[in-house]
Write a protein that holds these residues in place. Sequence first.
Motif, PDB file in Angstrom:
ATOM      1  N   MET A  79       1.942  46.332 -37.326  1.00  0.00           N
ATOM      2  CA  MET A  79       0.555  46.558 -37.730  1.00  0.00           C
ATOM      3  C   MET A  79       0.454  46.699 -39.259  1.00  0.00           C
ATOM      4  O   MET A  79       1.284  47.359 -39.882  1.00  0.00           O
ATOM      5  N   GLU A 132       2.979  44.745 -31.606  1.00  0.00           N
ATOM      6  CA  GLU A 132       1.637  44.961 -32.147  1.00  0.00           C
ATOM      7  C   GLU A 132       1.494  44.271 -33.508  1.00  0.00           C
ATOM      8  O   GLU A 132       2.300  44.499 -34.400  1.00  0.00           O
ATOM      9  N   GLU A 135      -1.833  44.115 -35.058  1.00  0.00           N
ATOM     10  CA  GLU A 135      -3.183  44.431 -35.515  1.00  0.00           C
ATOM     11  C   GLU A 135      -3.219  44.547 -37.045  1.00  0.00           C
ATOM     12  O   GLU A 135      -2.387  45.234 -37.653  1.00  0.00           O
ATOM     13  N   LYS A 136      -4.151  43.839 -37.654  1.00  0.00           N
ATOM     14  CA  LYS A 136      -4.371  43.819 -39.108  1.00  0.00           C
ATOM     15  C   LYS A 136      -3.182  43.256 -39.889  1.00  0.00           C
ATOM     16  O   LYS A 136      -3.072  43.454 -41.094  1.00  0.00           O
TER      17      LYS A 136
END
Length: 82
Positions: A49, A67, A69-70
């Motif tokens: 992330m 993960e 995310e972003k």
Amino acid sequence: MTDVNFAMCDKLIFEVHFKDCILDFSKFYALKMKGTTFTNTSLVAVDFMSTNLTEVLFSNCDLYRSEFEKAIADKADLNTKQ
């Protein structure tokens, strides 16, 4: 190596490449990893992330439940083969 928190490394000199590794449950949160290579590496449930993954190569890697995310993944090669 599993569950390693690479996010705690010195961000100014951080550069790694992995081949034939198990890095399950590790953390690369918010690191700049431009050009890093992961070859034949298990990356199950890894935290990428907010990580800069520009031009990163994931060759034959297991990214199950990781993960992103972003994360920035410009020109990253996520074409993993199993």
